[in-house]
Design an enzyme around this catalytic site. Structure first.
Site, PDB file in Angstrom:
ATOM      1  N   LEU A 111      63.536 -15.874  21.406  1.00 41.35           N
ATOM      2  CA  LEU A 111      63.586 -17.192  21.215  1.00 41.35           C
ATOM      3  C   LEU A 111      63.756 -17.740  19.897  1.00 41.35           C
ATOM      4  CD1 LEU A 111      60.140 -18.008  23.211  1.00 41.35           C
ATOM      5  CD2 LEU A 111      62.468 -18.286  24.091  1.00 41.35           C
TER       6      LEU A 111
ATOM      7  N   ASP B 236      66.657 -23.537  15.357  1.00 41.40           N
ATOM      8  CA  ASP B 236      66.478 -22.473  16.117  1.00 41.40           C
ATOM      9  C   ASP B 236      65.127 -22.451  16.925  1.00 41.40           C
ATOM     10  OD1 ASP B 236      67.217 -20.162  17.600  1.00 41.40           O
ATOM     11  OD2 ASP B 236      66.538 -18.667  15.821  1.00 41.40           O
TER      12      ASP B 236
ATOM     13  N   GLU C  47      43.986 -19.046  23.562  1.00 42.26           N
ATOM     14  CA  GLU C  47      44.920 -19.605  22.570  1.00 42.26           C
ATOM     15  C   GLU C  47      45.824 -20.018  23.328  1.00 42.26           C
ATOM     16  OE1 GLU C  47      47.283 -17.615  18.839  1.00 42.26           O
ATOM     17  OE2 GLU C  47      47.356 -16.282  20.887  1.00 42.26           O
TER      18      GLU C  47
ATOM     19  N   SER D 252      51.547 -11.702  20.653  1.00 43.14           N
ATOM     20  CA  SER D 252      50.418 -11.948  21.606  1.00 43.14           C
ATOM     21  C   SER D 252      49.825 -10.539  21.842  1.00 43.14           C
ATOM     22  CB  SER D 252      51.046 -12.402  23.071  1.00 43.14           C
ATOM     23  OG  SER D 252      51.581 -11.373  23.802  1.00 43.14           O
TER      24      SER D 252
ATOM     25  N   GLU E 238      49.233  -7.562  14.632  1.00 43.92           N
ATOM     26  CA  GLU E 238      48.553  -8.914  14.267  1.00 43.92           C
ATOM     27  C   GLU E 238      48.763  -9.643  15.158  1.00 43.92           C
ATOM     28  OE1 GLU E 238      48.454 -12.376  13.706  1.00 43.92           O
ATOM     29  OE2 GLU E 238      49.895 -12.271  11.886  1.00 43.92           O
TER      30      GLU E 238
END
Length: 505
Positions: free
Chosen positions: A190, A100, A394, A240, A261
């Site tokens: 996703l 996955d 990032e 994000s 987080e």
């Protein structure tokens, strides 16, 4: 290895599998082959509403005796049963995870061990909660007695990312359940397959219906209505910084607490007194495991100038030796990134670094032996300046940028030169120096002579734009509890503040 098929699931609501209201599905794409290997349901706001109602009903059922007001020991039995079931199905879960999201099978298997461990640990915390109930509070007046009750915060919305699909979900689900909350989990579109399989595990162990509901779907269609739902008491989110900011805004409308987080651009500082090969391996591991897709990745290497050339040479030699392959292949150490979107994004970062004047020492392109799949050779980029995008932003992919320093003060300044503050690492044989640098780092997690180890028992959380609140450890459980003060007047005397009315003649 035998082919494995993706189980076809519906949404998991109120203890059973249910068709989504609009009956739409999202394809599951194996990032190693770019082939569609299955699909998951696409929840929308109607499904969110049904799931939140189911969670609310589950908390109130039987006066809460089934879950919310049951003993921690009662809830612990279910958490342990879930852990045992996941251990039993470890091979299946690990393979599904690898297919996955593209992480190497050995890593996925490690993650599933951690999932079971996290449920076990939170079962222990749930049991320990019983002894902490009614904890007395010392008061300065002996005419009053006070104690504290810890109660579940209520219905919680849990929104989780794709890089550790089941593990990041477990970091939230396990403490939420241990605390006595009912939860609605919205994994990333996703990579949701193993999170749906967690629903089947809950069914098999007989978790009371509605205590955990699992909705797969797109962020705007399912995540956003969950974050803004008036009947959700708290939101916990990993992902994000951009999405975190939106979730905070949505939660603010109903004044509900959030734990966030978020992203990171963590430093790893290497001094000149180290065993170079050992330090090189930790540097690579800190940035390239999980295919570089980890919020705490120590993706900014800050290395002492006197060893920089030798260090960079060895980084390249070690990186060339990393086995890049299908995640299910024996010995794979770097799989594909999760999606075509992520693949394009990472390649663009490397291109931009080049155009801004950095040197690509190694990697940053498709490996020649893999013609399909979202594979990127791990990139090592030097001659980086602090104004470059690669230093500031990032990447969320296997890309390491390198900068040198000459003094400890300069190293600390470079390490803290970021809007993020999740992790930071220092490598040196001088433990006093490690201690000084640890204290100077502006980060929620510091690794000394290593990078990335993470344990269910230790707090995890960041500063600055990396978010706030902590997961894991006892701190993780506290996220899902509210504290009630109970104060009782125990004197036989009247309070005596007002003058009593005089008796009628």
């Amino acid at each position: 290895m035998a082919a494995i098929s993706i189980p076809s699931r519906q949404l998991f609501i109120d203890g059973e599998w249910r068709e989504s209201v609009r009956n739409n599905r999202i394809p599951v794409i194996n990032p190693a082959t770019e082939q569609i290997v299955g699909d998951v349901p696409a929840a929308t706001f109607e499904d969110v509403d049904i799931a939140v109602k189911a969670a609310r009903k589950a908390l109130k059922r039987n006066g809460g005796k089934e879950w919310a007001t049951a003993s921690g020991a009662h809830r612990a039995k279910y958490l342990r049963a879930i852990a045992a079931k996941i251990t039993e199905k470890k091979d299946l879960f690990a393979k599904l995870e690898a297919i996955d999201c593209g992480k190497p099978l050995d890593e996925a298997a490690w993650d599933i061990d951690d999932v079971a461990g996290c449920f076990e640990y939170n079962a222990d915390l749930a049991e320990a909660l019983d002894a902490k109930q009614n904890a007395p509070v010392d008061l300065p007046m002996d005419t009053f007695k006070c104690h504290v009750i810890r109660e579940p915060i209520g219905v919680v919305g849990l929104i989780t990312p794709w890089n550790y699909p089941l593990l990041m979900a477990t970091w939230k689900v396990a403490p939420a359940l241990a605390a006595g909350c009912a939860a609605v989990l919205k994994p990333s579109e996703l990579a949701s397959v193993t999170c749906l399989e967690l629903g089947e595990v809950c069914r098999e162990v007989g978790l009371p219906p509605g205590i955990l509901n699992i909705l797969t779907g797109l962020g705007p269609d399912a995540g956003a209505p969950l974050a803004s739902h008036p009947d959700v008491d708290k939101i916990a989110f990993t992902g994000s910084s951009v999405t975190g900011s939106k979730i905070m805004t949505a939660a603010a409308q109903n004044v509900k607490p959030v734990t966030l987080e978020l992203g990171g651009k963590s430093p790893i500082v290497v001094f000149d007194d180290v065993d170079i090969d050992k330090a090189v391996e930790w540097t690579l591991f800190g940035c390239f495991w999980t295919n570089g897709q980890i919020c705490s990745a120590t993706s900014r290497l800050i290395v002492h100038e006197s060893i920089a050339n030798e260090f960079q040479d060895k980084l390249v030699k070690w990186a060339k030796n990393i086995k890049i392959s299908d995640p299910l292949e024996e010995g794979c150490r770097l799989g594909p990134v999760v999606s075509s979107g992520q693949y394009e994004k990472v390649l663009k970062f490397v291109e931009t670094a080049k155009s801004e004047g950095a040197t690509i020492l190694y990697g940053g392109q498709r490996p020649q032996h893999l013609k399909s799949g979202f594979y990127i050779e791990p990139a090592i980029i030097s001659d980086v300046t602090t104004s470059m995008q690669i230093w500031k932003d990032e990447v969320f992919g296997p890309v390491l940028c390198v900068k040198t320093f000459s003094t400890e003060e300069e190293a600390i300044e470079l390490a803290n030169d970021t809007q993020y503050g999740l992790g930071a690492a220092v490598i040196s044989n001088d433990l006093d120096r490690c201690d000084r640098v640890t204290k100077a780092f502006e980060a929620g997690i510091v690794w000394v002579n290593c990078s990335q180890p993470c344990f269910s028992q230790a707090p995890w959380g960041g500063k600055k734009r990396s978010g706030f609140g902590h997961e894991l450890g006892e701190w993780g459980l506290d996220n899902y509890l509210s504290v009630k003060q109970v104060t009782r007047y125990i004197s036989n005397d009247a309070w005596g503040w007002y003058t009593p009315p005089s008796p009628k003649l």
